[in-house]
Design a protein around this motif. Structure first.
Motif, PDB file in Angstrom:
ATOM      1  N   ILE A 198     110.713  13.656  31.006  1.00  0.00           N
ATOM      2  CA  ILE A 198     110.360  13.480  29.598  1.00  0.00           C
ATOM      3  C   ILE A 198     110.657  12.039  29.206  1.00  0.00           C
ATOM      4  O   ILE A 198     111.706  11.490  29.558  1.00  0.00           O
ATOM      5  CB  ILE A 198     111.151  14.442  28.678  1.00  0.00           C
ATOM      6  N   LEU A 199     109.738  11.429  28.478  1.00  0.00           N
ATOM      7  CA  LEU A 199     109.890  10.053  28.019  1.00  0.00           C
ATOM      8  C   LEU A 199     109.982  10.027  26.497  1.00  0.00           C
ATOM      9  O   LEU A 199     109.225  10.707  25.805  1.00  0.00           O
ATOM     10  CB  LEU A 199     108.693   9.214  28.475  1.00  0.00           C
ATOM     11  N   PHE A 200     110.935   9.241  25.981  1.00  0.00           N
ATOM     12  CA  PHE A 200     111.095   9.051  24.540  1.00  0.00           C
ATOM     13  C   PHE A 200     110.878   7.577  24.212  1.00  0.00           C
ATOM     14  O   PHE A 200     111.540   6.711  24.797  1.00  0.00           O
ATOM     15  CB  PHE A 200     112.507   9.462  24.087  1.00  0.00           C
ATOM     16  N   HIS A 201     109.961   7.288  23.305  1.00  0.00           N
ATOM     17  CA  HIS A 201     109.821   5.934  22.784  1.00  0.00           C
ATOM     18  C   HIS A 201     110.782   5.792  21.606  1.00  0.00           C
ATOM     19  O   HIS A 201     110.728   6.590  20.649  1.00  0.00           O
ATOM     20  CB  HIS A 201     108.374   5.684  22.340  1.00  0.00           C
ATOM     21  N   VAL A 202     111.657   4.813  21.685  1.00  0.00           N
ATOM     22  CA  VAL A 202     112.716   4.702  20.678  1.00  0.00           C
ATOM     23  C   VAL A 202     113.082   3.239  20.466  1.00  0.00           C
ATOM     24  O   VAL A 202     113.040   2.437  21.407  1.00  0.00           O
ATOM     25  CB  VAL A 202     113.961   5.507  21.119  1.00  0.00           C
ATOM     26  N   GLU A 203     113.429   2.894  19.223  1.00  0.00           N
ATOM     27  CA  GLU A 203     113.911   1.546  18.946  1.00  0.00           C
ATOM     28  C   GLU A 203     115.269   1.344  19.603  1.00  0.00           C
ATOM     29  O   GLU A 203     116.067   2.286  19.719  1.00  0.00           O
ATOM     30  CB  GLU A 203     114.035   1.320  17.439  1.00  0.00           C
ATOM     31  N   ARG A 204     115.507   0.121  20.014  1.00  0.00           N
ATOM     32  CA  ARG A 204     116.763  -0.177  20.718  1.00  0.00           C
ATOM     33  C   ARG A 204     117.986   0.205  19.885  1.00  0.00           C
ATOM     34  O   ARG A 204     118.966   0.712  20.421  1.00  0.00           O
ATOM     35  CB  ARG A 204     116.790  -1.674  21.049  1.00  0.00           C
ATOM     36  N   THR A 205     117.926  -0.032  18.572  1.00  0.00           N
ATOM     37  CA  THR A 205     119.075   0.248  17.695  1.00  0.00           C
ATOM     38  C   THR A 205     119.324   1.739  17.509  1.00  0.00           C
ATOM     39  O   THR A 205     120.379   2.128  17.023  1.00  0.00           O
ATOM     40  CB  THR A 205     118.862  -0.403  16.322  1.00  0.00           C
ATOM     41  N   LYS A 206     118.355   2.574  17.908  1.00  0.00           N
ATOM     42  CA  LYS A 206     118.505   4.016  17.708  1.00  0.00           C
ATOM     43  C   LYS A 206     118.769   4.765  19.012  1.00  0.00           C
ATOM     44  O   LYS A 206     118.752   6.002  19.031  1.00  0.00           O
ATOM     45  CB  LYS A 206     117.258   4.581  17.037  1.00  0.00           C
ATOM     46  N   LYS A 207     119.019   4.028  20.090  1.00  0.00           N
ATOM     47  CA  LYS A 207     119.201   4.692  21.391  1.00  0.00           C
ATOM     48  C   LYS A 207     120.494   5.506  21.452  1.00  0.00           C
ATOM     49  O   LYS A 207     120.518   6.602  22.012  1.00  0.00           O
ATOM     50  CB  LYS A 207     119.158   3.655  22.517  1.00  0.00           C
ATOM     51  N   ILE A 208     121.571   4.972  20.897  1.00  0.00           N
ATOM     52  CA  ILE A 208     122.838   5.721  20.910  1.00  0.00           C
ATOM     53  C   ILE A 208     122.701   7.030  20.132  1.00  0.00           C
ATOM     54  O   ILE A 208     123.063   8.107  20.651  1.00  0.00           O
ATOM     55  CB  ILE A 208     123.989   4.865  20.352  1.00  0.00           C
ATOM     56  N   PRO A 209     122.194   7.014  18.876  1.00  0.00           N
ATOM     57  CA  PRO A 209     122.016   8.284  18.157  1.00  0.00           C
ATOM     58  C   PRO A 209     121.116   9.278  18.905  1.00  0.00           C
ATOM     59  O   PRO A 209     121.397  10.482  18.914  1.00  0.00           O
ATOM     60  CB  PRO A 209     121.394   7.850  16.824  1.00  0.00           C
ATOM     61  N   LEU A 210     120.041   8.767  19.539  1.00  0.00           N
ATOM     62  CA  LEU A 210     119.160   9.673  20.274  1.00  0.00           C
ATOM     63  C   LEU A 210     119.874  10.249  21.489  1.00  0.00           C
ATOM     64  O   LEU A 210     119.765  11.451  21.776  1.00  0.00           O
ATOM     65  CB  LEU A 210     117.897   8.937  20.708  1.00  0.00           C
TER      66      LEU A 210
END
Length: 421
Positions: A228-240
């Motif tokens: 599974i791939l998630f596109h995510v902003e760098r600043t939101k990687k920890i919360p994700l």
């Protein structure tokens, strides 16, 4: 139907070792190479760690040694078989598997590698060994000291040949191979994640007409890995990541990052959030790396954060979840990473977080593995904001257990009085 080990001409002591581990059928790389190597021929095989290639060359190696009479011994210790691998972790893993597969054989097995037990390894090697497994540097070190010689070697195995080139070991590897018996007087096996032109040049130079066995990337990528791939902003990687750890079912998680600094930071952040984690990087001292790996294997620490260099050759059962916190910039690294789960036919899951810094590598990765990685767009409730850690608690966690004593103010009673000027 996969080939069963019992249908192959494997000596009973080796077959007993195979069956004691619960293996009955060959993996694709074993099915492709064993009929060739058991017949005494050389082979160059394409295989990733985790596809059964270690067992493939060990089964052939033990079978060969059981069928042949050893050459007359020399004054120096002289192994009958030698396995050369690029990293300490991989050497340790091969030795562990060799001990299990060869438990019914009479062979003395020893591993030599840098970082620990220099004199102990030297003494054991000098006493004599049948199967010697080691990294190039330590093998050459003992050889130059005349602790052992290579005149009786009947079987040579080069594992992860591509990584030998990447890590600058090719000159050391050629040094060893030129001191072995001629290629037509020994059996040689080479395994590599990719059989590039430079790898095959090495094979043709030092092996006896090796037969090339390739497993396609689709076969190399474990079929039972759910990707599974998630596109995510760098600043939101920890919360994700925190949300995924909360959502997924897991006992042990292996998280990959692209830099050692990111690994250390991420391990600390996860520990602060209630997920005990350790980081292993290429420059971490050997004792600390081995301690972290043992804690992870024994489930004392449920999360291991690793870079590609530090993780090469890792063989850990029961890893049901792999997370690419940083999407790798090398397509083969992606296959290597997700192969840490779904081992030995088990199911597993690989989650990848593609941010704006590393997403450019995605197209090349998907082209290499021959498929599009399924994308999941995370809902807002999947993001878990990290809880704040009081500054005093952060300091306490990083403070040494026994801080150095500080000198007291004023002159100690035992000191001499100062001279007057």
């Amino acid at each position: 139907m996969p080939t069963e080990f019992r249908s192959l001409p494997i000596p009973p002591p080796v077959l007993e070792g195979i069956e004691s581990l619960g293996f009955k059928e060959c993996t694709p790389i074993q099915e492709g190479t064993l009929p060739i190597t058991l017949a005494g021929k050389d082979v160059a095989g394409q295989a990733q760690t985790g596809t059964g290639k270690t067992a493939a060359f060990l089964i052939a190696l033990f079978s060969r040694l059981l069928k042949t009479e050893p050459s007359p011994s020399s004054k120096l210790s002289s192994p009958r078989a030698i396995v050369i691998a690029p990293t300490r972790e991989l050497v340790i893993q091969i030795a562990r598997e060799a001990t299990l597969l060869g438990q019914k054989t009479p062979f003395n097995i020893q591993a030599v590698y840098g970082g620990i037990d220099y004199q102990k390894q030297r003494s054991m090697l000098a006493e004599g060994v049948d199967l010697l497994i080691g990294t190039p540097g330590r093998l050459i070190d003992y050889y130059k000291q005349k602790v052992y010689d290579l005149r009786r070697v009947e079987v040579l195995v080069i594992d992860e040949a591509d990584r030998m080139f990447d890590m600058g070991f090719i000159a050391d590897l050629r040094f060893m191979m030129r001191r072995l018996p001629p290629y037509h007087k020994r059996q040689s096996m080479l395994f590599s994640a990719t059989l590039t032109q430079r790898v095959m040049e090495l094979a043709y130079e030092h092996m006896n007409n090796p037969i090339k066995i390739e497993v396609s990337p689709e076969q190399i990528t474990a079929e039972k890995v759910e990707q599974i791939l998630f596109h995510v902003e760098r600043t939101k990687k920890i919360p994700l990541l925190l949300g995924l750890l909360k959502r997924e079912s897991w006992e042990r998680v292996l998280i990959f990052v692209n830099t050692k600094n990111q690994g250390e930071v991420l391990a600390n952040r996860l520990t602060e959030q209630g997920y005990p984690a350790r980081a292993i990087t290429g420059d971490l001292p050997q004792k600390q790396r081995m301690k972290a790996l043992e804690q992870f294997k024994e489930r004392k620490v449920p999360i291991l954060v690793a870079t590609d260099v530090a993780s090469r050759g890792l063989h850990i059962e029961g890893v049901s979840l792999v997370v690419n916190y940083d999407l790798p910039q090398d397509r083969e690294a992606y296959v290597h990473r997700i192969g840490r789960t779904a081992r030995a036919g088990a199911a597993g899951k690989a989650l990848s977080l593609a941010d704006e810094e590393y997403v450019m590598a995605l197209e090349e990765i998907e082209e290499y593995i021959g498929q599009k990685i399924p994308v999941e767009w995370p809902e807002d409730d999947l993001f878990v904001q990290p809880k704040s850690i009081p500054h005093s608690e952060r300091i306490q966690r990083t403070r040494p257990a026994h801080p150095p004593s500080r000198p007291t103010k004023g002159r100690p009673s035992s000191s001499r009085p100062r001279r007057s000027r």
